[in-house]
Design a protein around this motif. Structure first.
Motif, short mmCIF file in Angstrom:
data_model
loop_
_atom_site.label_atom_id
_atom_site.label_comp_id
_atom_site.label_asym_id
_atom_site.label_seq_id
_atom_site.Cartn_x
_atom_site.Cartn_y
_atom_site.Cartn_z
N UNK A 91 0.84 -1.20 0.00
CA UNK A 91 0.00 0.00 0.00
C UNK A 91 0.88 1.26 0.00
N UNK A 119 1.48 4.15 -2.86
CA UNK A 119 1.12 5.55 -2.58
C UNK A 119 2.26 6.50 -2.93
N UNK A 149 -5.22 -2.43 -3.52
CA UNK A 149 -5.96 -1.67 -2.50
C UNK A 149 -5.66 -0.18 -2.63
N UNK A 150 -4.37 0.16 -2.67
CA UNK A 150 -3.96 1.57 -2.69
C UNK A 150 -4.38 2.23 -3.99
N UNK A 151 -4.16 1.49 -5.10
CA UNK A 151 -4.49 2.05 -6.39
C UNK A 151 -5.99 2.40 -6.47
N UNK A 170 -8.02 2.97 -3.95
CA UNK A 170 -8.34 4.08 -3.05
C UNK A 170 -7.97 5.43 -3.69
N UNK A 171 -6.76 5.47 -4.27
CA UNK A 171 -6.28 6.73 -4.86
C UNK A 171 -7.15 7.14 -6.05
N UNK A 216 -10.45 0.94 -2.11
CA UNK A 216 -9.61 -0.23 -1.83
C UNK A 216 -10.36 -1.53 -2.01
#
Lengths: 149, 117, 340
Positions: free
Chosen positions: B40, B44, B70-72, B74-75, B90
């Motif tokens: 993650x 980021x 997950x991070x991708x 969310x971003x 996420x």
């Protein structure tokens, strides 16, 4: 201490006396088997991309197939046999995530389908979801703050 | 060529995990948590994306790749939906894997039983 | 007032040494392929043994072993006045459920892998004290039930470090009597808890070795025996690395037992062929080695005087997760063919 050894001294003594895990051999095996699992993932992903899926869709579909493979090999009593040699090579890939879900689910079936099987399913894998999801939310919030500033 | 890259990147990530198991007192469960969180964070700060571009499945199949997804997600959703996206992104980008794990995990456990060692 | 039977700090010398009338041992398939395979009464081919769960299988293992031992002693279960038994499962369910239909007064014990020596010690005290004529001491363990309670599910893909031990599937039972022609239990040295701070549950041998050293050393101090007194000193289950540590620590204290020293966890498996890493463990380990191999050698006269020192690691998954170290314990029992 009656033994004439303090806890510190004993710890040192034991550390010296104990056999070390064969790190180099283990690491090579983990590298090779982990690598092979990723090649399988690449083959699956290429197949989905070849059928016209976007990169994101293919990634999701690959994850589903790899999870199925890991779960099936666990059910068939094969995964732990490979894992004995592969170590992190089978723990770190997503197939290992599936293994860590299926193995307790099977094991605790004897305590029933609700409080046994279902509730023990994430006894090992749960922390990965908890920390992974929390981390992604934190990252999302930070990026939101950075953007609004 | 992309298979060799997948092999090298995926193998290396697993090798790091093995060294951590053998050389530190970290248990496999902690290493997985560490790896997913690392995935993650590295995503980021923009480090993991190039690794995925290079290694393909070698970077996405290991559990660090789960952190990457997950991070991708969310971003991406923060861009589209704002703060709500931080909460939804996420899980929606990893929904397939999580749902499959629950569904297939249940099904396989229903059919098979553990064998004596 | 002094207790007449006490010797030194931790030892009891029996005035009416109880005799072993019979023993029985039933083991799992892997144990049945080990070096001691000819000494067991029965080898079960399948770990479930017709039961639905591992715990029920272990319960059956214990029950059948006790019944076999009682039958071999030419007794009926009604003749038994006490059963002293323990196992590794939470709340000792293998023992309680194994014994529930027998109708015999029961003391449940927990001493982890030291339980066989603990049950033998207390059974001997009951008989020597004149509280009973026939007592059964028993224990059991099962790899599959122990694994899921203490470690991981069976199909989980983990890797065992070289110091890890393999829980024995097996149960051993000993019938003790106030009458009989031996072998006799003549002395017991009850161990105290020794904890030198080992926290690694995959290295129980190192956690228990100091306790074994303490008990063996105290035994010699209390009794005045030399190591030469014995034909064999056998700990159960320090396994390879724990045994090495115990031997070395005793040597440093000026007590050389290397010529007659071995360990149940070492004897029970073939380390190379059976992939058991440091060796066997579990309550059943020392129990089946005693009830099978050692008892056979004693009755044949190949061994005449042995010191049986079962060792236990008294931690739980909860204490380990809370960062506690592993308390070790070891109880010594002198078994000899002559009464004195």
């Amino acid at each position: 201490m009656e033994q004439g050894l303090t806890k510190k001294e004993y710890e040192k003594y034991v550390q010296k006396k104990m056999p070390k895990s064969p790190v180099i051999k283990n690491t090579i095996k983990a590298f090779i088997i982990g690598g092979i699992i990723c090649i399988v993932g690449q083959v699956v992903s290429n197949y989905f991309k070849g059928r016209g899926m976007s990169v994101e869709e293919a990634g999701g579909a690959t994850a589903i197939v790899m999870v199925l493979l890991g779960a099936l090999l666990t059910g068939l009593d094969i995964y732990d046999g490979i894992a004995k040699h592969a170590g992190a090579g089978t723990i770190v890939p997503i197939t290992g995530f599936a293994n860590s879900i299926v193995s307790p689910a099977m094991e605790f079936k004897s305590e029933g389908y609700v409080l046994g099987m279902a509730s023990k399913m994430f006894v090992i894998a749960g922390p990965v979801l908890v920390y992974g999801i929390i981390a992604s939310i934190v990252v999302g919030i930070i990026s939101f703050i950075v953007k609004t500033l | 060529m992309e298979f060799i890259r997948a092999f090298l990147v995926g193998g290396s990530i697993c090798a790091v995990g093995q060294i951590l198991i053998d050389k530190t007192k970290l248990t496999p469960a902690r290493i997985l948590v560490l790896f997913v969180t690392l995935g993650v964070v590295l995503t980021a700060i923009g480090v993991y994306e190039p690794l995925v571009k290079f290694g393909g499945a070698g970077a996405t199949v290991p559990i660090t790749g789960f952190g990457y997804s997950l991070a991708k997600g969310a971003l991406k959703e923060v861009k589209e939906k704002g703060l709500l996206g931080a909460f939804m992104g996420g899980i929606s980008s990893t929904a397939g894997g999580i749902a499959a794990a629950i569904f297939f995990g249940y099904l396989i456990a229903l059919i098979f039983s553990p064998k004596e060692k | 007032m002094t207790a007449a039977k006490r010797l030194g700090k931790q030892t009891v010398k029996f005035q009416n040494p109880p005799s072993i009338l019979a023993t029985a041992s039933i083991v799992g398939k892997k144990e049945g392929e080990g070096p001691l395979k000819h000494y067991y009464d029965q080898i079960i081919e399948d770990g479930f043994w017709g039961e639905k769960t591992w715990e029920k299988a272990e319960t059956k293992l214990l029950r059948e072993t006790i019944m076999t031992a009682v039958t071999k002693a030419d007794l009926s279960i009604k003749d038994i006045q006490y059963i002293l038994s323990g196992d590794l499962l939470n709340q000792c369910i293998a023992s309680s459920y194994g014994i529930r239909d027998m109708g015999v007064p029961f003391f449940g014990l927990y001493g982890a892998c030291s339980t066989m020596a603990e049950s033998l010690s207390l059974a001997s005290i009951l008989i020597d004290g004149g509280f009973a004529d026939y007592v059964v001491a028993a224990t059991s363990s099962h790899f599959c039930s122990a694994e899921r309670q203490f470690r991981f599910p069976l199909e989980y893909g983990g890797q065992r470090p070289p110091t890890s031990q393999w829980t024995v599937t097996g149960s051993g039972a000993v019938v003790l009597s106030s009458k009989g022609n031996g072998p006799y239990i003549t002395h017991i040295t009850t161990g105290k808890i020794v904890d030198l701070g080992i926290k690694d549950a995959n290295n129980m041998g190192a956690a228990m070795a100091p306790a074994a050293v303490d008990t063996i050393f105290t035994h010699f101090e209390d009794t005045g025996f030399d190591p030469d007194y014995y034909d064999l000193i056998i700990t159960g289950d320090l396994a390879y690395y724990g045994k090495e540590i115990a031997q070395d620590m005793l040597q440093r204290k000026g007590c050389d037992i290397s010529k007659i020293f071995t360990d149940c966890g070492i004897e029970i498996f073939d380390k190379e062929k059976q992939d058991t890493h440091a060796g066997g463990s579990g309550c059943g380990c020392s129990a089946v080695v005693l009830a099978g191999y050692l008892y056979h050698e004693l009755t044949k006269g190949n061994l005449n005087k042995i010191l049986f020192v079962a060792t236990g690691a008294l931690m739980s998954p909860t204490s380990s997760q809370q960062g506690e170290s592993i308390p070790g314990i070891a109880h010594a029992v002198t078994i000899q063919n002559a009464m004195e």
